[in-house]
Write a protein that holds these residues in place. Structure first.
Motif, short mmCIF file in Angstrom:
data_model
loop_
_atom_site.label_atom_id
_atom_site.label_comp_id
_atom_site.label_asym_id
_atom_site.label_seq_id
_atom_site.Cartn_x
_atom_site.Cartn_y
_atom_site.Cartn_z
N TYR A 95 -35.21 13.90 32.34
CA TYR A 95 -35.98 12.66 32.36
C TYR A 95 -36.33 12.36 33.80
O TYR A 95 -35.80 11.43 34.40
N TRP A 133 -41.21 9.07 27.21
CA TRP A 133 -39.83 8.67 26.96
C TRP A 133 -39.52 7.29 27.53
O TRP A 133 -40.19 6.80 28.44
N VAL A 148 -35.87 5.50 28.90
CA VAL A 148 -34.48 5.80 29.23
C VAL A 148 -33.81 4.55 29.81
O VAL A 148 -34.24 4.05 30.85
N MET A 183 -28.45 12.56 27.81
CA MET A 183 -29.54 11.85 27.13
C MET A 183 -30.40 12.88 26.40
O MET A 183 -30.92 13.83 27.02
N TYR A 184 -30.57 12.71 25.09
CA TYR A 184 -31.33 13.65 24.28
C TYR A 184 -32.67 13.06 23.86
O TYR A 184 -32.75 11.90 23.44
N TRP A 185 -33.71 13.88 23.96
CA TRP A 185 -35.06 13.55 23.49
C TRP A 185 -35.21 14.11 22.08
O TRP A 185 -35.15 15.32 21.87
N ASN A 219 -31.77 18.23 25.27
CA ASN A 219 -30.95 17.53 26.24
C ASN A 219 -31.76 17.35 27.53
O ASN A 219 -32.54 18.21 27.91
N GLY A 220 -31.59 16.20 28.19
CA GLY A 220 -32.34 15.92 29.40
C GLY A 220 -31.95 16.82 30.57
O GLY A 220 -31.26 17.83 30.39
N THR A 224 -35.70 3.70 22.19
CA THR A 224 -34.31 3.95 22.53
C THR A 224 -33.49 2.75 22.08
O THR A 224 -34.06 1.74 21.61
N THR A 267 -34.83 8.42 22.55
CA THR A 267 -33.85 8.86 23.53
C THR A 267 -32.49 8.38 23.06
O THR A 267 -32.28 7.18 22.89
N GLU A 305 -28.20 8.75 23.66
CA GLU A 305 -27.18 9.21 24.58
C GLU A 305 -25.97 9.74 23.82
O GLU A 305 -25.45 9.08 22.92
N THR A 335 -26.54 2.81 27.54
CA THR A 335 -26.81 2.59 26.12
C THR A 335 -25.72 1.76 25.44
O THR A 335 -25.93 1.27 24.34
#
Length: 269
Positions: A52, A26, A28, A236-238, A205-206, A149, A263, A265, A32
């Motif tokens: 994360y 990832w 991050v 923060m989503y993966w 979701n992180g 990202t 990633t 947000e 963002t």
């Protein structure tokens, strides 16, 4: 020792994004969405068990590609790599959206020598030297992954969001800087510039370190490569998708494995 470390990192970059596994790669950013004439973000890059939280080893920055809103390349400031994560600073002065990506490509091979099964991973120009001349039952796969990202200065948009036409890529329908809870967010996945239909897409979701379950959200791309998520919680989503085909760019390879990870947000309303 350095050679072994780099090779291990390359293996992770090529293999781990292809499925929702324990180890995930990832990027991050510290933010963002930014504003102001002197805005900066710091970006962490790692491969970890928990999102994360860097707890495994760092992502290498050799294949880092940063694109400004006008489409021009941007060099990272103060890049460094430690034991469990890499990081760099990025000046975010131009209005629009920046794309920050680790673009990795390489080969994976299975073969036998004297009846013993072996494996090899590396770059295409290393294949000839990497496989012994007496190897039998050699099977080579090509692997390509994009881990990225986005950071937006002011109003989202710009040329950085245009696809390159190579591999699996995301095209925002809902802009990355406009994601909020309770509203549907739509994106499009392209494979070599064409809609990637029928692909499973997973969002996590992180802060998984603090949960007993991953709490994955799964959906599928439609005929136009589009997919939609409704994010219930901020964070923060993966987001990950992968596929396989025969469209290799290396003649020795018989199949291609392609992956995409982002990633994103999601902010509270």
């Amino acid at each position: 020792m350095k050679h072994l470390f780099v090779r291990a990192a390359l293996c992770a970059a090529l293999v781990m994004p292809f499925a929702v596994q324990a180890h995930k790669m990832w990027l991050v950013p510290s933010a963002t969405v930014v504003s102001g004439d002197d805005a900066w973000v710091t970006v962490d890059a790692a491969v970890s068990n928990d999102l994360y939280y860097p707890d495994h080893f760092p992502a290498q920055l050799d294949n880092l590609v940063i694109t400004a809103p006008d489409g021009s390349p941007v060099k990272p400031e103060n890049p460094w790599t430690g034991k469990v994560r890499s990081a760099f600073d990025l000046p975010v002065k131009e209005a629009g959206t920046y794309r920050i990506a680790l673009v990795n490509q390489g080969l994976f091979a299975n073969y036998e020598v004297d009846g013993q099964k072996k494996r090899w991973r590396g770059k295409a120009d290393e294949l000839k030297a990497g496989i012994p001349a007496n190897a039998k039952n050699v099977q080579v796969s090509e692997m390509a992954s994009r881990v990225e990202t986005f950071v937006t200065q002011g109003k989202p948009g710009g040329d950085a969001l245009k696809p390159t036409g190579k591999g699996l890529e995301l095209v925002p329908v809902t802009q990355p800087g406009d994601l909020v809870t309770g509203e549907k967010a739509t994106f499009q996945l392209l494979l070599d510039g064409k809609p990637a239909a029928g692909l499973k897409v997973t969002a996590i979701n992180g802060a998984t370190r603090y949960r007993n379950a991953q709490e994955e959200q799964d959906t599928q791309t439609d005929k136009d490569g589009r997919f939609t998520f409704a994010f219930a919680n901020p964070g923060m989503y993966w987001v990950n998708a992968n596929t396989e085909d025969k469209k290799t760019t290396v003649k020795e390879a018989t199949q291609r494995r392609v992956a995409y990870t982002a990633t994103l947000e999601v902010l509270p309303q």
